[in-house]
Design a protein around this motif. Structure first.
Motif, PDB file in Angstrom:
ATOM      1  N   LEU A   1     -11.670  40.357 -36.766  1.00 35.98           N
ATOM      2  CA  LEU A   1     -11.888  39.376 -37.829  1.00 35.98           C
ATOM      3  C   LEU A   1     -12.495  38.095 -37.257  1.00 35.98           C
ATOM      4  O   LEU A   1     -13.421  37.514 -37.843  1.00 35.98           O
ATOM      5  CB  LEU A   1     -10.567  39.067 -38.532  1.00 35.98           C
ATOM      6  N   LYS A   2     -11.980  37.648 -36.112  1.00 38.99           N
ATOM      7  CA  LYS A   2     -12.530  36.460 -35.449  1.00 38.99           C
ATOM      8  C   LYS A   2     -14.010  36.664 -35.147  1.00 38.99           C
ATOM      9  O   LYS A   2     -14.837  35.768 -35.389  1.00 38.99           O
ATOM     10  CB  LYS A   2     -11.768  36.199 -34.147  1.00 38.99           C
ATOM     11  N   ASN A   3     -14.350  37.828 -34.632  1.00 42.74           N
ATOM     12  CA  ASN A   3     -15.740  38.112 -34.289  1.00 42.74           C
ATOM     13  C   ASN A   3     -16.625  38.131 -35.524  1.00 42.74           C
ATOM     14  O   ASN A   3     -17.718  37.552 -35.522  1.00 42.74           O
ATOM     15  CB  ASN A   3     -15.827  39.458 -33.557  1.00 42.74           C
ATOM     16  N   ILE A   4     -16.168  38.773 -36.600  1.00 39.11           N
ATOM     17  CA  ILE A   4     -16.962  38.869 -37.820  1.00 39.11           C
ATOM     18  C   ILE A   4     -17.227  37.489 -38.407  1.00 39.11           C
ATOM     19  O   ILE A   4     -18.358  37.161 -38.787  1.00 39.11           O
ATOM     20  CB  ILE A   4     -16.259  39.765 -38.865  1.00 39.11           C
TER      21      ILE A   4
ATOM     22  N   VAL B   1     -22.151  30.855 -30.707  1.00 40.93           N
ATOM     23  CA  VAL B   1     -23.417  30.521 -30.043  1.00 40.93           C
ATOM     24  C   VAL B   1     -24.255  31.773 -29.822  1.00 40.93           C
ATOM     25  O   VAL B   1     -25.475  31.779 -30.057  1.00 40.93           O
ATOM     26  CB  VAL B   1     -23.151  29.803 -28.706  1.00 40.93           C
ATOM     27  N   ARG B   2     -23.622  32.842 -29.375  1.00 40.75           N
ATOM     28  CA  ARG B   2     -24.343  34.103 -29.178  1.00 40.75           C
ATOM     29  C   ARG B   2     -24.939  34.605 -30.494  1.00 40.75           C
ATOM     30  O   ARG B   2     -26.037  35.179 -30.518  1.00 40.75           O
ATOM     31  CB  ARG B   2     -23.404  35.168 -28.597  1.00 40.75           C
ATOM     32  N   ALA B   3     -24.228  34.390 -31.588  1.00 43.51           N
ATOM     33  CA  ALA B   3     -24.703  34.838 -32.893  1.00 43.51           C
ATOM     34  C   ALA B   3     -25.885  34.002 -33.381  1.00 43.51           C
ATOM     35  O   ALA B   3     -26.807  34.521 -34.027  1.00 43.51           O
ATOM     36  CB  ALA B   3     -23.567  34.782 -33.916  1.00 43.51           C
TER      37      ALA B   3
ATOM     38  N   GLU C   1     -24.685  38.216 -30.389  1.00 43.32           N
ATOM     39  CA  GLU C   1     -23.801  38.811 -31.384  1.00 43.32           C
ATOM     40  C   GLU C   1     -24.469  38.931 -32.754  1.00 43.32           C
ATOM     41  O   GLU C   1     -24.913  37.939 -33.325  1.00 43.32           O
ATOM     42  CB  GLU C   1     -22.522  37.983 -31.511  1.00 43.32           C
ATOM     43  N   HIS C   2     -24.483  40.152 -33.273  1.00 44.46           N
ATOM     44  CA  HIS C   2     -25.062  40.446 -34.592  1.00 44.46           C
ATOM     45  C   HIS C   2     -23.950  40.963 -35.486  1.00 44.46           C
ATOM     46  O   HIS C   2     -23.319  41.973 -35.189  1.00 44.46           O
ATOM     47  CB  HIS C   2     -26.170  41.491 -34.443  1.00 44.46           C
TER      48      HIS C   2
ATOM     49  N   PHE D   1     -14.063  32.121 -30.020  1.00 41.11           N
ATOM     50  CA  PHE D   1     -14.820  31.856 -31.254  1.00 41.11           C
ATOM     51  C   PHE D   1     -16.133  31.145 -30.964  1.00 41.11           C
ATOM     52  O   PHE D   1     -17.185  31.523 -31.490  1.00 41.11           O
ATOM     53  CB  PHE D   1     -13.953  31.023 -32.202  1.00 41.11           C
ATOM     54  N   GLN D   2     -16.086  30.101 -30.128  1.00 39.31           N
ATOM     55  CA  GLN D   2     -17.292  29.328 -29.835  1.00 39.31           C
ATOM     56  C   GLN D   2     -18.347  30.165 -29.133  1.00 39.31           C
ATOM     57  O   GLN D   2     -19.545  30.056 -29.410  1.00 39.31           O
ATOM     58  CB  GLN D   2     -16.958  28.111 -28.975  1.00 39.31           C
TER      59      GLN D   2
END
Length: 284
Positions: free
Chosen positions: A239-242, A171-173, A213-214, A166-167
């Protein structure tokens, strides 16, 4: 020193920049309020365009991969993906991540209510995903997606949904939407069309090459996997990624860019509106 003597337009972007942002917000708000179906269609077009370019990137990478070094392939793919933002902006389509910046400026100046902004975000995101579903539903009846492209899609989604925590995604997002919206801020100061396109493309190229991450791009990839390799779907990982990408994108585009530049360009031009909104809230 009396700050009323400061010529704000010579220090920051000034009234013109703020006026452009506010005008955009007002148009989007009116469109959402009175022409919701059309707003949704604009959001669907953005998702449709990103899906097209995503498949284009998969084809470019799998085509060049056997003969070209990996770093060069990734750079070519990143430049290719940058076409998406240009197409979206010049077709007046609605992309969630650029709205993060616009509406945070509106929130700072108290020109729109938070609940209304949240509704617009949700409708825009739903439209972006719906556009991806329509695109892949059409594409699925063709043979455009080769086995190599599907394998690369699975590999990308595996990293995003299962390898990254998740972290890491958060950060990437943050940095993904930072680069997108800083490019938009610069592009807004440019009148020449080619120069505007170049600025938008290099911002997207940076985030794509660095693997940031977009949330909308990721969502379109997940939709693609639903159509092409349903057995490999990892729902909780997606879901975690979104969720992480959504929050990170808002921080990067909404807070670091939108709130930052709203504060820098605040020279009291909306004080009357702020006071009126506060008075309305107190009387409720």
């Amino acid at each position: 020193m009396n700050d009323t003597n400061i010529k704000w337009d010579t220090i920051f972007y000034g009234r013109k920049w703020v006026s452009n942002i506010i005008e955009t917000i007002q148009k989007k708000d009116v469109l959402h309020s009175f022409y919701m179906k059309r707003y949704l269609m604009r959001a669907m077009m953005a998702g449709f365009i990103i899906s097209i370019i995503s498949v284009f990137v998969l084809m470019v990478k799998t085509t060049f991969a056997p003969d070209v070094p990996l770093g060069v392939v990734n750079m070519i793919g990143s430049i290719t993906f940058s076409f998406a933002l240009v197409l979206i902006l010049f077709t007046n389509s609605e992309l969630l991540t650029s709205n993060f910046m616009y509406f945070t400026v509106g929130l700072y100046y108290h020109l729109i209510q938070p609940l209304r902004v949240l509704k617009i975000f949700m409708l825009c995101f739903f439209g972006n995903i719906a556009g991806a579903f329509i695109f892949f539903a059409i594409l699925r009846v063709s043979d455009v997606m080769s086995p190599e492209m599907v394998a690369l899609l699975d590999q990308m989604i595996h990293s995003k949904a299962e390898v990254y925590n998740f972290q890491n995604i958060l950060v990437r997002a943050i940095f993904a939407n930072f680069f997108i919206n800083i490019a938009l801020v610069i592009a807004m100061q440019i009148d020449d069309v080619l120069a505007k396109m170049f600025v938008m493309m290099f911002g997207v190229t940076i985030f794509a090459f660095m693997g940031f991450e977009h949330v909308v791009y990721n969502a379109t990839l997940f939709v693609g996997q639903l159509f092409y390799d349903f057995s490999a779907v990892h729902a909780l990982g997606m879901l975690k990624n979104i969720v992480a990408a959504f929050i990170g994108n808002y921080i990067g585009g909404g807070l670091i860019i939108g709130l930052f530049y709203a504060y820098l360009n605040d020279h009291g031009q909306f004080e009357t509106i702020k006071k009126a909104n506060k008075s309305q809230q107190l009387t409720k």
